[in-house]
Design a protein around this motif. Structure first.
Motif, PDB file in Angstrom:
ATOM      1  N   VAL A 159      45.395  18.772 -43.906  1.00  0.00           N
ATOM      2  CA  VAL A 159      45.357  17.738 -42.863  1.00  0.00           C
ATOM      3  C   VAL A 159      44.867  18.310 -41.544  1.00  0.00           C
ATOM      4  N   TYR A 160      45.305  19.533 -41.197  1.00  0.00           N
ATOM      5  CA  TYR A 160      44.982  20.102 -39.882  1.00  0.00           C
ATOM      6  C   TYR A 160      43.836  21.106 -39.924  1.00  0.00           C
ATOM      7  N   GLN A 161      43.349  21.437 -41.099  1.00  0.00           N
ATOM      8  CA  GLN A 161      42.316  22.472 -41.203  1.00  0.00           C
ATOM      9  C   GLN A 161      41.024  22.078 -40.496  1.00  0.00           C
ATOM     10  N   ASP A 162      40.661  20.829 -40.550  1.00  0.00           N
ATOM     11  CA  ASP A 162      39.379  20.389 -39.987  1.00  0.00           C
ATOM     12  C   ASP A 162      39.510  19.838 -38.573  1.00  0.00           C
ATOM     13  N   VAL A 163      40.667  19.996 -37.932  1.00  0.00           N
ATOM     14  CA  VAL A 163      40.846  19.527 -36.558  1.00  0.00           C
ATOM     15  C   VAL A 163      40.022  20.393 -35.614  1.00  0.00           C
ATOM     16  N   ASP A 164      39.318  19.737 -34.690  1.00  0.00           N
ATOM     17  CA  ASP A 164      38.557  20.467 -33.672  1.00  0.00           C
ATOM     18  C   ASP A 164      39.497  20.757 -32.499  1.00  0.00           C
ATOM     19  N   PRO A 165      39.814  22.026 -32.244  1.00  0.00           N
ATOM     20  CA  PRO A 165      40.769  22.320 -31.167  1.00  0.00           C
ATOM     21  C   PRO A 165      40.317  21.809 -29.799  1.00  0.00           C
ATOM     22  N   ARG A 166      39.030  21.556 -29.624  1.00  0.00           N
ATOM     23  CA  ARG A 166      38.558  21.052 -28.334  1.00  0.00           C
ATOM     24  C   ARG A 166      39.029  19.619 -28.087  1.00  0.00           C
ATOM     25  N   LEU A 167      39.459  18.930 -29.156  1.00  0.00           N
ATOM     26  CA  LEU A 167      39.936  17.560 -29.028  1.00  0.00           C
ATOM     27  C   LEU A 167      41.455  17.464 -28.931  1.00  0.00           C
ATOM     28  N   VAL A 168      42.146  18.593 -29.000  1.00  0.00           N
ATOM     29  CA  VAL A 168      43.609  18.595 -28.895  1.00  0.00           C
ATOM     30  C   VAL A 168      43.971  18.502 -27.407  1.00  0.00           C
ATOM     31  N   PRO A 169      44.778  17.494 -27.015  1.00  0.00           N
ATOM     32  CA  PRO A 169      45.027  17.287 -25.578  1.00  0.00           C
ATOM     33  C   PRO A 169      46.058  18.239 -24.970  1.00  0.00           C
ATOM     34  N   VAL A 170      46.966  18.777 -25.769  1.00  0.00           N
ATOM     35  CA  VAL A 170      48.011  19.634 -25.238  1.00  0.00           C
ATOM     36  C   VAL A 170      47.462  21.039 -25.044  1.00  0.00           C
ATOM     37  N   THR A 171      47.953  21.716 -24.008  1.00  0.00           N
ATOM     38  CA  THR A 171      47.461  23.061 -23.731  1.00  0.00           C
ATOM     39  C   THR A 171      48.566  24.106 -23.627  1.00  0.00           C
ATOM     40  N   GLN A 172      49.830  23.688 -23.459  1.00  0.00           N
ATOM     41  CA  GLN A 172      50.891  24.674 -23.372  1.00  0.00           C
ATOM     42  C   GLN A 172      52.264  24.036 -23.608  1.00  0.00           C
ATOM     43  N   VAL A 173      53.201  24.895 -24.033  1.00  0.00           N
ATOM     44  CA  VAL A 173      54.601  24.496 -24.182  1.00  0.00           C
ATOM     45  C   VAL A 173      55.286  24.739 -22.830  1.00  0.00           C
ATOM     46  N   THR A 174      56.046  23.751 -22.387  1.00  0.00           N
ATOM     47  CA  THR A 174      56.613  23.827 -21.043  1.00  0.00           C
ATOM     48  C   THR A 174      58.135  23.912 -21.002  1.00  0.00           C
ATOM     49  N   GLY A 175      58.806  23.905 -22.133  1.00  0.00           N
ATOM     50  CA  GLY A 175      60.278  23.941 -22.104  1.00  0.00           C
ATOM     51  C   GLY A 175      60.839  24.400 -23.447  1.00  0.00           C
ATOM     52  N   ASP A 176      62.183  24.373 -23.535  1.00  0.00           N
ATOM     53  CA  ASP A 176      62.859  24.813 -24.745  1.00  0.00           C
ATOM     54  C   ASP A 176      62.911  23.678 -25.770  1.00  0.00           C
ATOM     55  N   PRO A 177      62.638  23.992 -27.031  1.00  0.00           N
ATOM     56  CA  PRO A 177      62.739  22.969 -28.077  1.00  0.00           C
ATOM     57  C   PRO A 177      64.191  22.523 -28.270  1.00  0.00           C
ATOM     58  N   GLU A 178      64.340  21.331 -28.875  1.00  0.00           N
ATOM     59  CA  GLU A 178      65.667  20.792 -29.147  1.00  0.00           C
ATOM     60  C   GLU A 178      65.651  20.089 -30.499  1.00  0.00           C
ATOM     61  N   VAL A 179      66.644  20.384 -31.346  1.00  0.00           N
ATOM     62  CA  VAL A 179      66.756  19.728 -32.650  1.00  0.00           C
ATOM     63  C   VAL A 179      67.241  18.303 -32.418  1.00  0.00           C
ATOM     64  N   THR A 180      66.488  17.322 -32.909  1.00  0.00           N
ATOM     65  CA  THR A 180      66.841  15.913 -32.737  1.00  0.00           C
ATOM     66  C   THR A 180      67.338  15.264 -34.020  1.00  0.00           C
ATOM     67  N   ASP A 181      67.153  15.889 -35.156  1.00  0.00           N
ATOM     68  CA  ASP A 181      67.633  15.328 -36.422  1.00  0.00           C
ATOM     69  C   ASP A 181      67.872  16.484 -37.402  1.00  0.00           C
TER      70      ASP A 181
END
Length: 212
Positions: free
Chosen positions: A148-170
């Motif tokens: 699914v993700y192999q053919d993704v063009d990274p130039r089209l990915v809008p996110v550029t960085q992680v800004t905080g700590d992850p949290e388990v939601t489920d």
């Protein structure tokens, strides 16, 4: 007259005795002769019979030169051991072991948070070329998610960085977990899965923020 009869009978008896002891071929056998009692050439006696000891005479090297048993119609020769050769059983060393029971605890939860952070960090590394971007992301995905993700063009990915700590939601399932990861465009949701309690967490889906 009687004397003449006696003489005649004596001559007849001597003649018969001489005839009985006379050999069929040649003259009388002289016991002192060199060839007396010696078998005829070829292992036969003087009457043409075979020499019974001929087949039992060992040849050079101590081997018997008598007849040798040969296999007949695929059967072993007489005296051969009847040995049945069977292949050794093969064992599958790659057979899966018994699955480890999966539970939730602080160690498992920390592993899920770390897996989600690493996935989003690799996904947001859009400053790399496509090959380098994929090399960093592929090991963190499940085999089902990789196509699914192999053919993704990274130039089209809008996110550029992680800004905080992850949290388990489920964490209602011991084999599935949803983790929210803050980024510069909003919180991404990473769906993680594992095969059993001993398997690592891998990313099945990377969901962008709602409305993005």
């Amino acid at each position: 007259m009687r004397r003449a009869v006696v003489v005649v009978l004596t001559v007849v008896v001597l003649a018969i005795g001489t005839w009985i002891g006379w050999p069929r071929e040649g003259g009388p056998v002289d016991p002192s002769a060199p060839d007396a009692g010696v078998a005829a050439p070829g292992g036969q006696d003087e009457f043409g019979g075979p020499d019974a000891s001929a087949d039992d005479t060992p040849a050079a090297g101590g081997q018997v030169t008598g007849p040798v048993d040969e296999p007949v119609d695929g059967e072993p020769a007489a005296g051969d051991p009847a040995v049945e050769v069977t292949a050794e059983p093969e064992f599958d060393e790659t057979a899966p072991s018994t699955p480890v029971e999966a539970t939730w605890d602080d160690t498992v939860r920390t592993a899920a948070l770390d897996a989600a952070r690493a996935t989003m960090t690799a996904f947001a590394a859009t400053d790399q070329d496509a090959d380098a971007w994929w090399d960093g992301l592929e090991p963190l995905l499940t085999p089902q998610a990789r196509p699914v993700y192999q053919d993704v063009d990274p130039r089209l990915v809008p996110v550029t960085q992680v800004t905080g700590d992850p949290e388990v939601t489920d964490e209602t399932s011991t084999l599935l977990a949803e983790v929210a990861v803050p980024t510069d465009i909003g919180p991404y949701t990473v769906l993680l899965t594992r095969a059993d309690g001993a398997a690592p967490w891998l990313a099945e889906q990377i969901r962008p923020p709602e409305g993005s």
